[in-house]
Design a protein around this motif. Structure first.
Motif, PDB file in Angstrom:
ATOM      1  N   GLY A   8       0.810  -1.207   0.000  1.00  0.00           N
ATOM      2  CA  GLY A   8       0.000   0.000   0.000  1.00  0.00           C
ATOM      3  C   GLY A   8       0.841   1.254   0.000  1.00  0.00           C
ATOM      4  O   GLY A   8       0.524   2.241  -0.686  1.00  0.00           O
ATOM      5  N   ARG A   9       1.934   1.234   0.751  1.00  0.00           N
ATOM      6  CA  ARG A   9       2.810   2.403   0.786  1.00  0.00           C
ATOM      7  C   ARG A   9       3.461   2.646  -0.571  1.00  0.00           C
ATOM      8  O   ARG A   9       3.689   3.792  -0.969  1.00  0.00           O
ATOM      9  N   ILE A  10       3.749   1.582  -1.293  1.00  0.00           N
ATOM     10  CA  ILE A  10       4.385   1.721  -2.602  1.00  0.00           C
ATOM     11  C   ILE A  10       3.406   2.228  -3.650  1.00  0.00           C
ATOM     12  O   ILE A  10       3.698   3.183  -4.377  1.00  0.00           O
ATOM     13  N   VAL A  11       2.233   1.605  -3.750  1.00  0.00           N
ATOM     14  CA  VAL A  11       1.294   2.050  -4.791  1.00  0.00           C
ATOM     15  C   VAL A  11       0.737   3.434  -4.484  1.00  0.00           C
ATOM     16  O   VAL A  11       0.242   4.123  -5.391  1.00  0.00           O
ATOM     17  N   GLU A  12       0.814   3.854  -3.245  1.00  0.00           N
ATOM     18  CA  GLU A  12       0.392   5.207  -2.887  1.00  0.00           C
ATOM     19  C   GLU A  12       1.205   6.247  -3.648  1.00  0.00           C
ATOM     20  O   GLU A  12       0.709   7.313  -4.003  1.00  0.00           O
ATOM     21  N   LYS A  13       2.456   5.915  -3.919  1.00  0.00           N
ATOM     22  CA  LYS A  13       3.314   6.825  -4.683  1.00  0.00           C
ATOM     23  C   LYS A  13       2.890   6.914  -6.150  1.00  0.00           C
ATOM     24  O   LYS A  13       3.321   7.813  -6.875  1.00  0.00           O
ATOM     25  N   LEU A  14       2.058   5.977  -6.601  1.00  0.00           N
ATOM     26  CA  LEU A  14       1.522   6.012  -7.960  1.00  0.00           C
ATOM     27  C   LEU A  14       0.182   6.744  -8.017  1.00  0.00           C
ATOM     28  O   LEU A  14      -0.446   6.811  -9.070  1.00  0.00           O
ATOM     29  N   ALA A  73       9.043   3.309  -7.393  1.00  0.00           N
ATOM     30  CA  ALA A  73       8.438   3.625  -6.095  1.00  0.00           C
ATOM     31  C   ALA A  73       8.941   2.682  -5.012  1.00  0.00           C
ATOM     32  O   ALA A  73       9.170   3.094  -3.865  1.00  0.00           O
ATOM     33  N   SER A  74       9.131   1.404  -5.360  1.00  0.00           N
ATOM     34  CA  SER A  74       9.608   0.445  -4.366  1.00  0.00           C
ATOM     35  C   SER A  74      10.986   0.836  -3.854  1.00  0.00           C
ATOM     36  O   SER A  74      11.263   0.758  -2.649  1.00  0.00           O
TER      37      SER A  74
END
Length: 374
Positions: A192-198, A321-322
């Motif tokens: 969730g923290r990673i896709v939040e950056k998208l 993002a990762s």
């Protein structure tokens, strides 16, 4: 092999070895002396999974069966499904505090307690299942994770892998990175923290709440596992676009989390049996998913699902993002940094090697499949 066949084979081997010893010594033994000396131990294992997901929940049951069989019924582990003793996401906590001796769970479920928990389960855009197993068993991955877990009064052994998961179910088609902006998606933890950056808005929902949320439009997308498990929940009826891959879960590893004090109380032979059984289940679970997912994906497609690859810009943005998140976490958390840095050299070597014989062979066979020659 059936349970009866396995037991009969073991009885035959035991009888044969005892018969040879008796012939040599002129004596007859009723049972192995070692087995007679071992204590009877009863453990409880809290699973994070419902019984309806017989593959991933079954990893705990298979472990218990193997341990019981190998100890002639002296070491018994009773597995409880999510919610029977504790909520599924609290199974690891229950092992830490001694409510149960063991939990069958995934480390990233404890992400909120400490982000370093995710390192033993899966980090987005890292290993596939084979690479993860190689690193765990020969690259020091298990020992590195257990060094971290000591402060949580735990020891853990891998006990199941799903392989690369699917990227989830979407109500609308994703044509590029712009379509991810503002997307409300059921996805949790590190992913969730990673896709939040998208631009995605992560939502945390229990499995049983996903379908109605998709149906009502409360969420726009949801990730779960892969074809076999996803099929049971019927997502294709309300969110037909089935994207792949789930780049946040290339090798999600189920763990057998054991209370450290209880582990240290076990006889050395029981410890060895438990480690060996965990390794067997780790491989067995992956094989089961690999066998069941192909036909499940065909059935899903026939019932309305539309499997699609993520657009390239979404994939590239997810990778970048990762790495941003790993830099952030490394600055915040020394244990996360230690485990992340430890796996990076083999990660690079693994995908260098994977480009040679394995990739070339697989690609050739895929071409033959598309040409209808298999």
């Amino acid at each position: 092999m059936t349970d009866t066949t396995r037991l009969d084979r073991r009885r035959f081997l035991t009888t044969a070895s005892l018969g040879g010893a008796a012939a040599a010594t002129g004596a007859t033994l009723a049972a192995p002396a070692i087995a007679q000396d071992q204590p009877t131990i009863n453990w409880r294992c809290a699973s994070s999974f419902p019984k309806s997901l017989e593959t991933i929940y079954g990893s705990g049951v298979e472990l218990a069966d193997r341990v019981r069989e190998a100890t002639d019924g002296r070491f018994n582990i009773q597995v409880f499904a999510a919610g029977e003793l504790v909520p599924g996401l609290q199974a690891i906590d229950a092992a830490t505090d001694g409510t149960v001796e063991m939990a069958n769970s995934v480390g990233y479920y404890s992400w909120g307690k400490d982000p370093a928990f995710a390192c033993g389960a899966d980090l987005p855009w890292t290993f596939n299942a084979r690479g993860k197993a190689a690193y765990n068993y020969y690259g020091g991955g298990i020992d590195s994770y257990n060094e971290f877990l000591q402060k949580h009064k735990l020891i853990c052994f891998p006990g199941g892998n799903t392989g690369v998961q699917m990227g989830g179910w979407y109500r609308k088609q994703i044509n590029g990175l712009a379509d991810m902006q503002g997307l409300k998606m059921r996805i949790a933890g590190l992913a969730g923290r990673i896709v939040e950056k998208l631009g995605v808005v992560p939502q945390q929902l229990a499995g049983g709440d996903i379908y109605p949320a998709l149906e009502k439009g409360t969420i726009d997308a949801a990730e779960w596992v892969g074809p076999y498990d996803d099929e049971k929940l019927g997502f294709q009826k309300v969110a037909p676009y089935y994207y792949y891959p789930g780049y946040w879960e290339g090798a999600p590893t189920v763990g057998m989390f054991i209370n450290l004090d209880k582990w240290n109380e076990l006889p050395a032979s029981y410890q060895s049996i438990l480690r060996t059984a965990s390794m067997a289940v780790d491989m067995s679970t992956l094989a089961e998913y690999d066998f069941k997912n192909p036909t499940a994906l065909k059935r899903l497609a026939q019932s309305g699902a539309q499997p699609m690859p993520f657009p390239e810009d979404v994939m590239m943005a997810g990778f970048e993002a990762s790495r941003e998140v790993y830099d952030e976490l490394s600055a915040e958390n020394a244990e996360f940094k230690r485990m992340w840095e430890a796996q990076k050299p083999f990660l690079a070597d693994w995908f260098l090697y994977s480009q040679t014989a394995e990739y070339t062979f697989d690609t050739m066979m895929m071409i033959q499949q598309r040409n209808g020659k298999l």
